[in-house]
Design a protein around this motif. Structure first.
Motif, PDB file in Angstrom:
ATOM      1  N   LYS A  16       1.211 -31.616 -91.647  1.00  0.00           N
ATOM      2  CA  LYS A  16       1.240 -32.760 -90.741  1.00  0.00           C
ATOM      3  C   LYS A  16       2.638 -32.914 -90.148  1.00  0.00           C
ATOM      4  O   LYS A  16       3.223 -33.988 -90.200  1.00  0.00           O
ATOM      5  CB  LYS A  16       0.839 -34.030 -91.483  1.00  0.00           C
ATOM      6  N   PHE A  17       3.176 -31.845 -89.569  1.00  0.00           N
ATOM      7  CA  PHE A  17       4.557 -31.884 -89.097  1.00  0.00           C
ATOM      8  C   PHE A  17       4.774 -32.913 -87.991  1.00  0.00           C
ATOM      9  O   PHE A  17       5.825 -33.545 -87.935  1.00  0.00           O
ATOM     10  CB  PHE A  17       5.040 -30.499 -88.653  1.00  0.00           C
ATOM     11  N   LYS A  18       3.796 -33.109 -87.113  1.00  0.00           N
ATOM     12  CA  LYS A  18       3.961 -34.105 -86.043  1.00  0.00           C
ATOM     13  C   LYS A  18       4.096 -35.506 -86.615  1.00  0.00           C
ATOM     14  O   LYS A  18       4.899 -36.298 -86.145  1.00  0.00           O
ATOM     15  CB  LYS A  18       2.794 -34.046 -85.060  1.00  0.00           C
ATOM     16  N   THR A  19       3.329 -35.790 -87.650  1.00  0.00           N
ATOM     17  CA  THR A  19       3.420 -37.098 -88.302  1.00  0.00           C
ATOM     18  C   THR A  19       4.805 -37.308 -88.885  1.00  0.00           C
ATOM     19  O   THR A  19       5.389 -38.387 -88.739  1.00  0.00           O
ATOM     20  CB  THR A  19       2.358 -37.220 -89.413  1.00  0.00           C
ATOM     21  N   GLU A  20       5.342 -36.301 -89.536  1.00  0.00           N
ATOM     22  CA  GLU A  20       6.675 -36.417 -90.138  1.00  0.00           C
ATOM     23  C   GLU A  20       7.745 -36.628 -89.076  1.00  0.00           C
ATOM     24  O   GLU A  20       8.669 -37.433 -89.254  1.00  0.00           O
ATOM     25  CB  GLU A  20       7.001 -35.172 -90.971  1.00  0.00           C
ATOM     26  N   ILE A  21       7.646 -35.913 -87.972  1.00  0.00           N
ATOM     27  CA  ILE A  21       8.625 -36.059 -86.886  1.00  0.00           C
ATOM     28  C   ILE A  21       8.539 -37.458 -86.288  1.00  0.00           C
ATOM     29  O   ILE A  21       9.570 -38.127 -86.104  1.00  0.00           O
ATOM     30  CB  ILE A  21       8.412 -34.974 -85.814  1.00  0.00           C
ATOM     31  N   TRP A  22       7.333 -37.939 -85.994  1.00  0.00           N
ATOM     32  CA  TRP A  22       7.198 -39.275 -85.398  1.00  0.00           C
ATOM     33  C   TRP A  22       7.620 -40.375 -86.364  1.00  0.00           C
ATOM     34  O   TRP A  22       8.177 -41.394 -85.942  1.00  0.00           O
ATOM     35  CB  TRP A  22       5.782 -39.494 -84.873  1.00  0.00           C
ATOM     36  N   THR A  23       7.401 -40.188 -87.643  1.00  0.00           N
ATOM     37  CA  THR A  23       7.866 -41.172 -88.630  1.00  0.00           C
ATOM     38  C   THR A  23       9.388 -41.278 -88.587  1.00  0.00           C
ATOM     39  O   THR A  23       9.945 -42.383 -88.590  1.00  0.00           O
ATOM     40  CB  THR A  23       7.383 -40.789 -90.041  1.00  0.00           C
ATOM     41  N   PHE A  24      10.065 -40.146 -88.528  1.00  0.00           N
ATOM     42  CA  PHE A  24      11.528 -40.114 -88.426  1.00  0.00           C
ATOM     43  C   PHE A  24      11.987 -40.857 -87.172  1.00  0.00           C
ATOM     44  O   PHE A  24      12.890 -41.708 -87.221  1.00  0.00           O
ATOM     45  CB  PHE A  24      11.997 -38.659 -88.398  1.00  0.00           C
ATOM     46  N   ILE A  25      11.363 -40.573 -86.030  1.00  0.00           N
ATOM     47  CA  ILE A  25      11.751 -41.204 -84.765  1.00  0.00           C
ATOM     48  C   ILE A  25      11.492 -42.707 -84.811  1.00  0.00           C
ATOM     49  O   ILE A  25      12.352 -43.507 -84.412  1.00  0.00           O
ATOM     50  CB  ILE A  25      10.987 -40.553 -83.590  1.00  0.00           C
ATOM     51  N   LYS A  26      10.335 -43.112 -85.301  1.00  0.00           N
ATOM     52  CA  LYS A  26       9.995 -44.540 -85.349  1.00  0.00           C
ATOM     53  C   LYS A  26      10.948 -45.319 -86.239  1.00  0.00           C
ATOM     54  O   LYS A  26      11.304 -46.459 -85.927  1.00  0.00           O
ATOM     55  CB  LYS A  26       8.552 -44.723 -85.814  1.00  0.00           C
ATOM     56  N   ARG A  27      11.388 -44.708 -87.335  1.00  0.00           N
ATOM     57  CA  ARG A  27      12.348 -45.397 -88.214  1.00  0.00           C
ATOM     58  C   ARG A  27      13.681 -45.622 -87.494  1.00  0.00           C
ATOM     59  O   ARG A  27      14.302 -46.670 -87.648  1.00  0.00           O
ATOM     60  CB  ARG A  27      12.528 -44.623 -89.519  1.00  0.00           C
ATOM     61  N   LEU A  28      14.112 -44.656 -86.704  1.00  0.00           N
ATOM     62  CA  LEU A  28      15.347 -44.837 -85.935  1.00  0.00           C
ATOM     63  C   LEU A  28      15.172 -45.897 -84.845  1.00  0.00           C
ATOM     64  O   LEU A  28      16.095 -46.654 -84.558  1.00  0.00           O
ATOM     65  CB  LEU A  28      15.790 -43.518 -85.302  1.00  0.00           C
ATOM     66  N   ARG A  29      13.998 -45.958 -84.255  1.00  0.00           N
ATOM     67  CA  ARG A  29      13.741 -46.950 -83.194  1.00  0.00           C
ATOM     68  C   ARG A  29      13.762 -48.385 -83.718  1.00  0.00           C
ATOM     69  O   ARG A  29      13.916 -49.321 -82.944  1.00  0.00           O
ATOM     70  CB  ARG A  29      12.407 -46.670 -82.512  1.00  0.00           C
ATOM     71  N   LEU A  30      13.603 -48.571 -85.018  1.00  0.00           N
ATOM     72  CA  LEU A  30      13.641 -49.906 -85.608  1.00  0.00           C
ATOM     73  C   LEU A  30      15.057 -50.477 -85.697  1.00  0.00           C
ATOM     74  O   LEU A  30      15.227 -51.673 -85.919  1.00  0.00           O
ATOM     75  CB  LEU A  30      13.021 -49.884 -87.009  1.00  0.00           C
ATOM     76  N   VAL A  31      16.062 -49.633 -85.526  1.00  0.00           N
ATOM     77  CA  VAL A  31      17.451 -50.070 -85.692  1.00  0.00           C
ATOM     78  C   VAL A  31      17.917 -50.783 -84.429  1.00  0.00           C
ATOM     79  O   VAL A  31      17.973 -50.187 -83.344  1.00  0.00           O
ATOM     80  CB  VAL A  31      18.376 -48.874 -86.005  1.00  0.00           C
ATOM     81  N   GLU A  32      18.236 -52.052 -84.583  1.00  0.00           N
ATOM     82  CA  GLU A  32      18.758 -52.857 -83.471  1.00  0.00           C
ATOM     83  C   GLU A  32      20.099 -52.290 -83.016  1.00  0.00           C
ATOM     84  O   GLU A  32      20.978 -52.023 -83.835  1.00  0.00           O
ATOM     85  CB  GLU A  32      18.940 -54.306 -83.934  1.00  0.00           C
TER      86      GLU A  32
END
Length: 88
Positions: A16-32
Motif C-alpha cells: 500500500k505504498f500510495k497510502t503510506e506516501i499520502w499519510t506522510f503528506i497529510k501529516r505535514l499538511r496539518l502543521v500550521e
C-alpha cells in the motif's frame, strides 16, 4: 529564515505504498505555518526554517519507525522558492 524542502518518499516492498506516501503528506499538511505542495514526482515544503526542518525530520522518523523500509530523497534550499521566477 525561510527554507524550501523537496522530498520524495519510496516505501520499499510495501503493498500500500500510495497510502503510506499520502499519510506522510497529510501529516505535514496539518502543521500550521507550513505550505505543502505535491505533484506527481515529489512534495515541496515551504516555511520557517526551524519549523519546517523539525517537522519534516519528525515525520521521516515516524515513517522509519512504522514501515519496514523506506527511502527518502530530500533537497534543502535556503529561502522561500515557492514562487517561480519569470523567465527573462
Amino acid at each position: 529564515m525561510k527554507v524550501s524542502i523537496e522530498i520524495s518518499l519510496y516505501p520499499l516492498a510495501e503493498e500500500k505504498f500510495k497510502t503510506e506516501i499520502w499519510t506522510f503528506i497529510k501529516r505535514l499538511r496539518l502543521v500550521e505555518g507550513l505550505n505543502v505542495i505535491t505533484n506527481g514526482m515529489s512534495t515541496q515544503v515551504f516555511g520557517d526554517y526551524d519549523l519546517a526542518t523539525n517537522h519534516v525530520m519528525a515525520e521521516i522518523k515516524h515513517v522509519h519507525q512504522t514501515l519496514n523500509a523506506a527511502v527518502f530523497v530530500c533537497k534543502f534550499i535556503g529561502g522561500d522558492r515557492s514562487v517561480v521566477e519569470a523567465e527573462s
